[in-house]
Design an enzyme around this catalytic site. Structure first.
Site: not given
Ligand code: BDR
Ligand code: CA
Length: 315
Positions: A10, A241
């Site tokens: 995403d 992340h």
């Molecule tokens: C996840 O949420 C999204 O905002 C980031 O891309 C990551 O995949 C972190 O909690």
């Molecule tokens: Ca993500």
């Protein structure tokens, strides 16, 4: 031979970093990107995935457009305060000349996995809707997928979307519960580790210094994302992340893990989206007959960050 992966994404600032990290790693062969809502709506996720591949000079990689909404409820909406209105730090990239393939993300995943049984690793770094839809379309993909290495969830630490839940899982808890319950090999790279992988100010500045089209793009989109971490976590840098899932593929010795079955809170109350591993001695009824999930619990942050920066340097 390089490991074939499909990144379900995403994009998203940290998604962009993870996609580039994977593309710069010779051990990995990115055979497609599939898109999902989360940081942005799915239509923008698709536009961004195409743009990122243009920047990387990889227009040969197909992009398949994913679900517009979660399995059970409408999408709750994007998070421009984290990733920008455009999902890419408000840099407003030009549109890509290319389009997504004429297949849904779920169809693309099924077709690829069934054509290469035992060879493909799925790397979802967004909500798990497309993966659950692919399982619904063809349950045999569970036997024929090599591994699912996902960014999402929180085993024993607080959430980030709510006090209880991590954003990717919170965006579609029903899909996540299906994915954690299917008979395949799932690795959960969640907040237990990603909130301990810290790129400090100097690491962030390194992106501008390296100076290739991918690192220049990351350097341009990071200031907006970094402000979010400064405002909300009081840190002068970012937590890593989505790239942590790529790092697991490259070097699982960066992590310590436990293996437990996982359920997801699918209530419509304050706990919605919390991932619950069966942590105690007992495995009560809701967790019975569910496969063990490999849950990352500890990480060597410095080694992970250096691995990512080295790959971006081409080392
Ligand atoms: C996840 O949420 C999204 O905002 C980031 O891309 C990551 O995949 C972190 O909690
Ligand atoms: Ca993500």
């Amino acid at each position: 031979m390089a490991q074939k992966i499909i990144i379900d994404t995403d994009p998203g600032v940290d998604d962009a970093m993870a996609i580039f990290f994977a593309l710069r790693s010779p051990e990995l062969d990115v055979i497609g990107l599939t898109t999902i809502f989360g940081n942005v709506h799915t239509h923008l996720a698709t536009v961004n995935a195409l743009r990122l591949l243009d920047i990387a000079g990889r227009p040969d990689i197909p992009v398949a457009h994913g679900a517009d909404d979660p399995l059970a409820v409408p999408f709750g909406g994007p998070v421009p305060f984290v990733h920008g209105d455009d999902g890419q730090g408000n840099v407003n990239l030009p549109p890509s000349p290319r389009k997504a393939v004429n297949q849904s993300a779920a169809q693309f995943i099924v077709e690829q996995v069934m054509a290469h049984p035992g060879e493909i690793t799925l790397v979802p770094v967004g909500p798990l809707t497309n993966i659950a839809l692919a399982l619904r379309l063809e349950p045999r993909i569970a036997q024929h997928t090599k591994q699912v290495v996902l960014m999402g969830g929180n085993a024993i630490v607080p959430g980030n979307a709510t006090p209880c839940a991590e954003a990717n899982i919170h965006n579609d808890p029903e899909a996540a519960d299906v994915v954690f319950g299917a008979p395949w090999d799932v690795v959960m790279v969640g907040l237990d580790v990603t909130h301990n992988v810290y790129m400090e100010a100097d690491d962030v500045a390194e992106y501008a210094r390296i100076g290739n089209p991918m690192t220049e793009h990351v350097a341009a989109i990071l200031p907006h994302y970094r402000k979010y971490f400064g405002d909300n976590y009081g840190i002068d840098g970012i937590y890593v992340h989505d790239s942590s899932a790529i790092a697991y593929l490259l070097d699982p010795t960066l992590f310590e893990t436990i293996r437990r079955p996982v359920r997801v809170d699918c209530t419509h109350d304050i706990g919605r989206g919390k991932t619950w591993p069966a942590l105690g001695e007992r495995v009560d009824a809701p967790w019975q007959n569910r496969p063990d999930v490999t849950i990352c619990t500890k990480v060597d942050s410095q080694r992970l960050v250096q691995l990512e920066l080295n790959r971006m340097r081409g080392v």
